[in-house]
Design a protein around this motif. Structure first.
Motif, short mmCIF file in Angstrom:
data_model
loop_
_atom_site.label_atom_id
_atom_site.label_comp_id
_atom_site.label_asym_id
_atom_site.label_seq_id
_atom_site.Cartn_x
_atom_site.Cartn_y
_atom_site.Cartn_z
N LEU A 87 11.47 -48.47 16.27
CA LEU A 87 10.36 -48.11 16.58
C LEU A 87 9.33 -47.77 16.64
O LEU A 87 7.88 -46.93 17.20
CB LEU A 87 10.70 -46.91 17.44
CG LEU A 87 12.53 -46.92 18.03
CD1 LEU A 87 12.93 -45.82 19.04
CD2 LEU A 87 12.26 -48.00 19.79
N ARG A 88 9.23 -47.95 14.65
CA ARG A 88 7.54 -47.90 14.79
C ARG A 88 6.63 -46.98 14.87
O ARG A 88 6.00 -46.52 15.07
CB ARG A 88 6.70 -49.02 14.79
CG ARG A 88 7.12 -50.41 14.63
CD ARG A 88 7.15 -50.21 12.78
NE ARG A 88 5.07 -50.74 12.70
CZ ARG A 88 4.96 -50.36 11.75
NH1 ARG A 88 5.83 -51.08 10.44
NH2 ARG A 88 3.32 -50.59 11.87
N LEU A 89 7.67 -45.44 14.56
CA LEU A 89 7.51 -44.54 14.74
C LEU A 89 6.25 -43.37 13.80
O LEU A 89 6.30 -43.23 13.18
CB LEU A 89 8.97 -43.05 15.35
CG LEU A 89 9.70 -43.13 16.59
CD1 LEU A 89 10.74 -42.29 16.27
CD2 LEU A 89 8.97 -44.14 18.11
N ILE A 90 5.66 -42.40 14.82
CA ILE A 90 4.75 -41.69 13.86
C ILE A 90 5.46 -39.89 13.68
O ILE A 90 5.58 -39.62 12.70
CB ILE A 90 3.59 -41.10 14.30
CG1 ILE A 90 2.70 -42.90 14.22
CG2 ILE A 90 3.12 -40.46 13.17
CD1 ILE A 90 1.27 -42.73 14.36
N SER A 91 5.64 -39.66 14.76
CA SER A 91 6.57 -38.35 15.14
C SER A 91 8.05 -38.96 15.38
O SER A 91 8.14 -39.54 16.00
CB SER A 91 5.90 -37.51 15.75
OG SER A 91 6.79 -36.89 16.02
N ILE A 92 9.02 -38.86 14.68
CA ILE A 92 10.83 -38.93 15.27
C ILE A 92 10.74 -38.68 16.28
O ILE A 92 11.24 -39.34 17.03
CB ILE A 92 11.75 -38.66 14.04
CG1 ILE A 92 11.60 -37.44 13.78
CG2 ILE A 92 11.43 -39.08 12.93
CD1 ILE A 92 12.73 -36.62 13.04
N TYR A 93 10.55 -36.76 17.41
CA TYR A 93 10.36 -36.63 18.15
C TYR A 93 10.01 -38.13 19.29
O TYR A 93 10.65 -37.37 20.48
CB TYR A 93 10.70 -35.66 18.17
CG TYR A 93 10.77 -34.56 17.10
CD1 TYR A 93 12.20 -34.53 16.72
CD2 TYR A 93 9.74 -33.87 16.29
CE1 TYR A 93 12.63 -34.27 15.74
CE2 TYR A 93 9.86 -33.55 15.61
CZ TYR A 93 11.11 -33.51 14.33
OH TYR A 93 12.20 -32.48 13.74
N GLU A 94 9.25 -38.65 19.06
CA GLU A 94 9.08 -39.44 19.91
C GLU A 94 10.13 -40.65 20.78
O GLU A 94 10.32 -40.83 21.71
CB GLU A 94 7.79 -40.46 19.44
CG GLU A 94 6.64 -40.30 19.19
CD GLU A 94 5.97 -41.01 18.70
OE1 GLU A 94 5.22 -41.58 19.79
OE2 GLU A 94 6.18 -41.21 17.68
N TYR A 95 11.40 -40.60 19.78
CA TYR A 95 12.55 -40.90 20.74
C TYR A 95 13.08 -40.95 21.67
O TYR A 95 13.64 -40.71 22.63
CB TYR A 95 13.63 -40.99 19.09
CG TYR A 95 15.13 -41.34 19.63
CD1 TYR A 95 15.17 -43.25 20.08
CD2 TYR A 95 15.81 -40.43 19.88
CE1 TYR A 95 16.74 -43.12 20.21
CE2 TYR A 95 17.07 -40.50 19.99
CZ TYR A 95 17.46 -41.39 20.54
OH TYR A 95 18.55 -42.71 21.02
N LEU A 96 12.81 -39.39 21.97
CA LEU A 96 13.69 -38.01 22.46
C LEU A 96 12.62 -38.70 24.34
O LEU A 96 13.32 -38.87 24.50
CB LEU A 96 13.53 -36.84 22.58
CG LEU A 96 14.28 -36.92 21.03
CD1 LEU A 96 13.61 -35.33 21.04
CD2 LEU A 96 15.62 -36.57 21.53
N LYS A 97 11.50 -39.14 24.12
CA LYS A 97 10.85 -39.30 25.18
C LYS A 97 11.60 -40.68 25.33
O LYS A 97 11.38 -40.92 26.99
CB LYS A 97 9.37 -39.53 24.78
CG LYS A 97 8.04 -40.09 26.00
CD LYS A 97 7.15 -39.36 25.73
CE LYS A 97 6.32 -40.50 25.04
NZ LYS A 97 5.33 -40.69 24.31
N ASP A 98 11.31 -42.01 24.74
CA ASP A 98 11.56 -42.54 25.41
C ASP A 98 13.47 -42.63 25.48
O ASP A 98 13.53 -43.46 26.71
CB ASP A 98 12.30 -44.15 24.36
CG ASP A 98 10.24 -43.99 23.41
OD1 ASP A 98 9.86 -43.86 24.73
OD2 ASP A 98 10.30 -44.28 22.55
#
Length: 482
Positions: free
Chosen positions: A98-109
């Motif tokens: 997912l090429r995340l900066i913050s791992i919590y961006e996963y929760l938005k997706d």
């Protein structure tokens, strides 16, 4: 140890950190601060993470806790190894994909904006508390070793300590942390090895006798099979697995370093080698604890009421200048290594998850620096408050608190990874708030309600399970396309 010597040690150590900060922060931008431009060598990250994970809690509390619970802490660390394997094989591939900066961006997706804010908020709360607890230990030792001699109050010691950390992290961020962690891990491991050597020398033991002294001690018992005990093997082992997943794999502080590696393969190698080194390091700290108690008993030295005070007491007053110096270097390294990365992770999460800084107009660098200052001030107040109310072993307090604050995070990610069900996003924050409250009630009444059973670290699993049940209740049927 004279205050002037203590000051010289602190000043010399801080000078090295500032030199590293200078060289790593040149031409730094937000990408450097948040991801180190994804160019960190994996072996450097793995080595540096040892010091950050051990922290002041391990450095002081684990040796002292040997007198209360023997080596049963190692059961928990055995579970850690399994947890790190899950992180390497499940979470690392997901986050790199997912090429995340913050791992919590996963929760938005996966769920939506409200779930995203809920996950990030629980991290911010958890990390602020945990990092403050760890830094509290270092400030306490510096107070005893230096600042008390000049009548300086504890809150000033905390202010100076956290101010020094802010100075070398505010520009380079995670890139600086990766390199300073390497220096700090070196001092931390040297401190425990030299401390063991000094104690063995004072006890006039041969090198071949050390293993026998430690292994034959009743304090070296590892396993507890009493099902009602909060240190029971199965409870500790399972808690070790899931607390590692929650407090490391779902923690921006730790994963931000892993995400600075060049690729997924390097990040996975980092996790596996780090976990092995961490296990060996913990064994050394437990062995040190046995030797500390044996020395105190042999010399007729009164054991302090608080187990956290044993190592500082002996190192600073009984073992001579060398032991005192390496102890101070070790505790400073441990505290700075955990607090500096926490401060950077808190700043990153708030900027990316709450402020969505990449979409903000204006001076993004200025915004990031203001957030950095804000969390520095917040940690200062949390440490001062904790000092006023603390009355238990810090190693137990940190993980107990984490059981309540990281539980919703574990539940969110577990539900997202194990199911494909959508949820009613707007109600997710409420579930995340209710779950810890129910867990606290169960924890307080467990002995009365469950025939003497007492929750240990496994309260995290209960908390996560309650969160998942709440998410199942929020199931939202997918629209049918006609």
């Amino acid at each position: 140890m004279s205050p002037i010597l203590v000051f010289s040690i602190i000043a010399g150590y801080f000078a090295m950190l500032m030199a590293i900060s200078y060289f790593t922060s040149r031409k730094a931008d937000n990408a450097t601060y948040f991801t180190a431009n994804r160019q960190s060598p994996w072996f450097l990250v793995a080595y540096g993470m040892v010091g950050a994970t051990l922290s002041g809690v391990t450095f002081i509390s684990v040796p002292g806790e040997v007198g209360n619970s023997n080596w049963t802490y190692l059961q928990f660390v055995m579970g850690n190894l399994v947890g790190y394997a899950v992180i390497a094989l499940v979470l690392i591939p997901l986050f790199y994909k997912l090429r995340l900066i913050s791992i919590y961006e996963y929760l938005k997706d996966r769920f939506g904006q409200k779930s995203y804010y809920a996950g990030a908020s629980f991290f911010l709360i958890s990390q602020t508390i945990g990092a403050s607890f760890r830094l509290f230990l270092a400030a306490l030792v510096l107070q005893i070793a230096f600042f008390d001699a000049f009548g300086i109050p504890f809150w000033v010691t905390v202010l100076i300590t956290i101010g020094l950390i802010w100075l070398y992290t505010f520009r380079g961020g995670i890139k600086t942390i990766v390199w300073t962690d390497t220096l700090q891990t070196t001092f931390l491991l040297l401190a425990v090895l030299i401390s063991i050597f000094v104690i063995v020398d004072h006890m006039e033991l041969e090198a071949t006798q050390v293993f026998s002294v430690v292994s034959e001690s009743s304090m070296s018992d590892v396993f507890d099979w009493d099902w009602r005990s909060n240190s029971n093997f199965f409870k500790s082992f399972l808690a070790g697995i899931f607390i590692t997943i929650a407090m490391n794999g779902l923690d921006q502080n730790v994963m931000q370093k892993n995400l600075t590696c060049k690729n997924q393969k390097d990040a996975q190698k980092n996790i596996f080698w780090f976990s092995i080194t961490f296990f060996i390091s913990t064994v050394l700290f437990l062995a040190l604890g046995v030797l500390l108690y044996k020395y105190a008993m042999d010399q007729g030295i009164a054991i302090p009421e608080r187990s956290d005070d044993l190592y500082p007491l002996l190192a600073l007053n009984e073992f001579g200048i060398l032991a005192g110096i390496v102890f101070l270097l070790g505790i400073i390294a441990a505290a700075f290594s955990s607090a500096d990365s926490a401060l950077t992770a808190l700043t990153t999460s708030f900027c990316v998850d709450i402020l969505d800084i990449e979409k903000r107009k204006g001076n993004q660098k200025r915004t990031r620096m203001l957030v950095h200052i804000g969390f520095t001030i917040l940690m200062f107040f949390v440490i001062v408050i904790f000092n006023a109310v603390n009355d238990s072993s810090v190693v137990s307090a940190v993980f107990k608190v984490a059981g309540f604050t990281y539980g919703p995070l574990l539940g969110l990610f577990a539900y997202g990874l194990l199911t494909s069900n959508p949820v009613k996003d707007k109600w997710v924050p409420l579930v995340c708030i209710i779950s810890p409250f129910i867990s606290v009630i169960l924890d307080w009444n467990s002995a009365q309600w469950f025939n003497g059973y007492q929750f240990g670290f496994e309260i995290l699993l209960v908390n996560a399970g309650i969160t998942m049940i709440g998410l199942f209740a929020l199931y939202r049927a997918r629209p049918i396309n006609i």
